[in-house]
Scaffold this motif. Sequence first.
Motif, mmCIF file in Angstrom:
data_model
loop_
_atom_site.group_PDB
_atom_site.id
_atom_site.type_symbol
_atom_site.label_atom_id
_atom_site.label_comp_id
_atom_site.label_asym_id
_atom_site.label_seq_id
_atom_site.Cartn_x
_atom_site.Cartn_y
_atom_site.Cartn_z
ATOM 1 N N ALA A 20 0.830 -1.209 0.000
ATOM 2 C CA ALA A 20 0.000 0.000 0.000
ATOM 3 C C ALA A 20 0.863 1.256 0.000
ATOM 4 O O ALA A 20 0.560 2.234 -0.688
ATOM 5 C CB ALA A 20 -0.937 0.000 1.207
ATOM 6 N N VAL A 21 1.963 1.237 0.753
ATOM 7 C CA VAL A 21 2.880 2.379 0.801
ATOM 8 C C VAL A 21 3.502 2.600 -0.578
ATOM 9 O O VAL A 21 3.598 3.734 -1.058
ATOM 10 C CB VAL A 21 3.969 2.165 1.877
ATOM 11 C CG1 VAL A 21 5.079 3.194 1.750
ATOM 12 C CG2 VAL A 21 3.355 2.204 3.257
ATOM 13 N N LYS A 22 3.907 1.516 -1.221
ATOM 14 C CA LYS A 22 4.511 1.609 -2.553
ATOM 15 C C LYS A 22 3.523 2.197 -3.563
ATOM 16 O O LYS A 22 3.885 3.023 -4.406
ATOM 17 C CB LYS A 22 4.984 0.229 -3.013
ATOM 18 C CG LYS A 22 5.748 0.242 -4.300
ATOM 19 C CD LYS A 22 6.245 -1.143 -4.651
ATOM 20 C CE LYS A 22 6.973 -1.118 -5.985
ATOM 21 N NZ LYS A 22 7.420 -2.444 -6.389
ATOM 22 N N GLU A 23 2.249 1.797 -3.470
ATOM 23 C CA GLU A 23 1.223 2.352 -4.348
ATOM 24 C C GLU A 23 1.039 3.849 -4.115
ATOM 25 O O GLU A 23 0.868 4.616 -5.063
ATOM 26 C CB GLU A 23 -0.096 1.608 -4.150
ATOM 27 C CG GLU A 23 -0.079 0.201 -4.688
ATOM 28 C CD GLU A 23 -1.314 -0.599 -4.301
ATOM 29 O OE1 GLU A 23 -2.202 -0.053 -3.600
ATOM 30 O OE2 GLU A 23 -1.381 -1.778 -4.687
ATOM 31 N N GLN A 24 1.082 4.264 -2.845
ATOM 32 C CA GLN A 24 0.957 5.693 -2.525
ATOM 33 C C GLN A 24 2.135 6.477 -3.098
ATOM 34 O O GLN A 24 1.967 7.579 -3.614
ATOM 35 C CB GLN A 24 0.873 5.900 -1.012
ATOM 36 C CG GLN A 24 -0.397 5.401 -0.383
ATOM 37 C CD GLN A 24 -1.597 6.254 -0.746
ATOM 38 O OE1 GLN A 24 -1.490 7.415 -1.079
ATOM 39 N NE2 GLN A 24 -2.764 5.640 -0.702
ATOM 40 N N VAL A 25 3.343 5.913 -3.009
ATOM 41 C CA VAL A 25 4.535 6.584 -3.529
ATOM 42 C C VAL A 25 4.432 6.736 -5.043
ATOM 43 O O VAL A 25 4.731 7.791 -5.596
ATOM 44 C CB VAL A 25 5.823 5.813 -3.138
ATOM 45 C CG1 VAL A 25 7.025 6.316 -3.903
ATOM 46 C CG2 VAL A 25 6.058 5.919 -1.642
ATOM 47 N N GLU A 26 3.979 5.678 -5.720
ATOM 48 C CA GLU A 26 3.818 5.749 -7.179
ATOM 49 C C GLU A 26 2.757 6.761 -7.568
ATOM 50 O O GLU A 26 2.886 7.452 -8.574
ATOM 51 C CB GLU A 26 3.467 4.362 -7.724
ATOM 52 C CG GLU A 26 4.618 3.384 -7.679
ATOM 53 C CD GLU A 26 4.209 1.978 -8.087
ATOM 54 O OE1 GLU A 26 3.023 1.757 -8.412
ATOM 55 O OE2 GLU A 26 5.088 1.098 -8.075
ATOM 56 N N LYS A 27 1.701 6.869 -6.751
ATOM 57 C CA LYS A 27 0.615 7.792 -7.055
ATOM 58 C C LYS A 27 1.078 9.252 -6.969
ATOM 59 O O LYS A 27 0.741 10.072 -7.807
ATOM 60 C CB LYS A 27 -0.541 7.576 -6.076
ATOM 61 C CG LYS A 27 -1.813 8.314 -6.456
ATOM 62 C CD LYS A 27 -2.908 8.147 -5.405
ATOM 63 C CE LYS A 27 -3.430 6.740 -5.384
ATOM 64 N NZ LYS A 27 -4.578 6.594 -4.448
ATOM 65 N N ARG A 28 1.871 9.578 -5.959
ATOM 66 C CA ARG A 28 2.291 10.961 -5.784
ATOM 67 C C ARG A 28 3.647 11.255 -6.439
ATOM 68 O O ARG A 28 4.107 12.389 -6.434
ATOM 69 C CB ARG A 28 2.299 11.352 -4.314
ATOM 70 C CG ARG A 28 3.327 10.685 -3.469
ATOM 71 C CD ARG A 28 3.289 11.208 -2.040
ATOM 72 N NE ARG A 28 4.231 10.502 -1.235
ATOM 73 C CZ ARG A 28 3.936 9.522 -0.404
ATOM 74 N NH1 ARG A 28 2.701 9.145 -0.261
ATOM 75 N NH2 ARG A 28 4.882 8.922 0.281
ATOM 76 N N GLY A 29 4.301 10.228 -6.941
ATOM 77 C CA GLY A 29 5.594 10.430 -7.597
ATOM 78 C C GLY A 29 6.726 10.318 -6.605
ATOM 79 O O GLY A 29 6.624 10.750 -5.466
ATOM 80 N N SER A 30 7.823 9.732 -7.056
ATOM 81 C CA SER A 30 8.971 9.546 -6.184
ATOM 82 C C SER A 30 9.717 10.864 -6.020
ATOM 83 O O SER A 30 10.183 11.446 -6.986
ATOM 84 C CB SER A 30 9.910 8.487 -6.763
ATOM 85 O OG SER A 30 11.002 8.312 -5.919
ATOM 86 N N ARG A 31 9.819 11.326 -4.781
ATOM 87 C CA ARG A 31 10.502 12.579 -4.496
ATOM 88 C C ARG A 31 11.769 12.372 -3.682
ATOM 89 O O ARG A 31 12.263 13.293 -3.060
ATOM 90 C CB ARG A 31 9.578 13.518 -3.724
ATOM 91 C CG ARG A 31 8.358 13.922 -4.481
ATOM 92 C CD ARG A 31 7.577 14.920 -3.663
ATOM 93 N NE ARG A 31 6.175 14.598 -3.788
ATOM 94 C CZ ARG A 31 5.254 14.928 -2.930
ATOM 95 N NH1 ARG A 31 5.572 15.559 -1.839
ATOM 96 N NH2 ARG A 31 4.003 14.607 -3.115
ATOM 97 N N ILE A 32 12.269 11.163 -3.642
ATOM 98 C CA ILE A 32 13.443 10.873 -2.837
ATOM 99 C C ILE A 32 14.690 11.275 -3.601
ATOM 100 O O ILE A 32 14.898 10.870 -4.741
ATOM 101 C CB ILE A 32 13.478 9.390 -2.438
ATOM 102 C CG1 ILE A 32 12.263 9.084 -1.569
ATOM 103 C CG2 ILE A 32 14.757 9.053 -1.710
ATOM 104 C CD1 ILE A 32 12.159 7.647 -1.136
#
Length: 126
Positions: free
Chosen positions: A42-54
């Motif tokens: 679920a966390v990975k899906e959220q990151v993909e949804k908002r774009g990787s900002r790391i």
Amino acid sequence: MEVERGESSSRKRKWERPPPGATTHEQQAKEQSPLTLATLKAVKEQVEKRGSRISHGVIVKYFDNSDAPYDWLLPGWVAEERYVPSGRKGLGRIYKYYCDPTGHMYYSKHVVLFAWKKMNIICLDA
């Protein structure tokens, strides 16, 4: 560990680069419970949804309630630590985030405990 004057308390834990060809997420996924793996998905899906900002050089590690400093977490909740290096060699900052099973991110332990209280979850040992 004793912290010297002028030294950040966030440097208590040593961070190393993961070996080439294996990410920290993949290494830790082998040892975690099914609830933790579902939360990480679920966390990975959220990151993909908002774009990787790391940024480049940032190391991300995930922990669940089976890890000593995070044994207060409920099953299925995940702690994320991001080590952000600074310009000086060996120095940096650790940012901690907490994720619930739906992937919602909380920014401190205090906020997590408040959310549990709001959800009528009784926490006896925190």
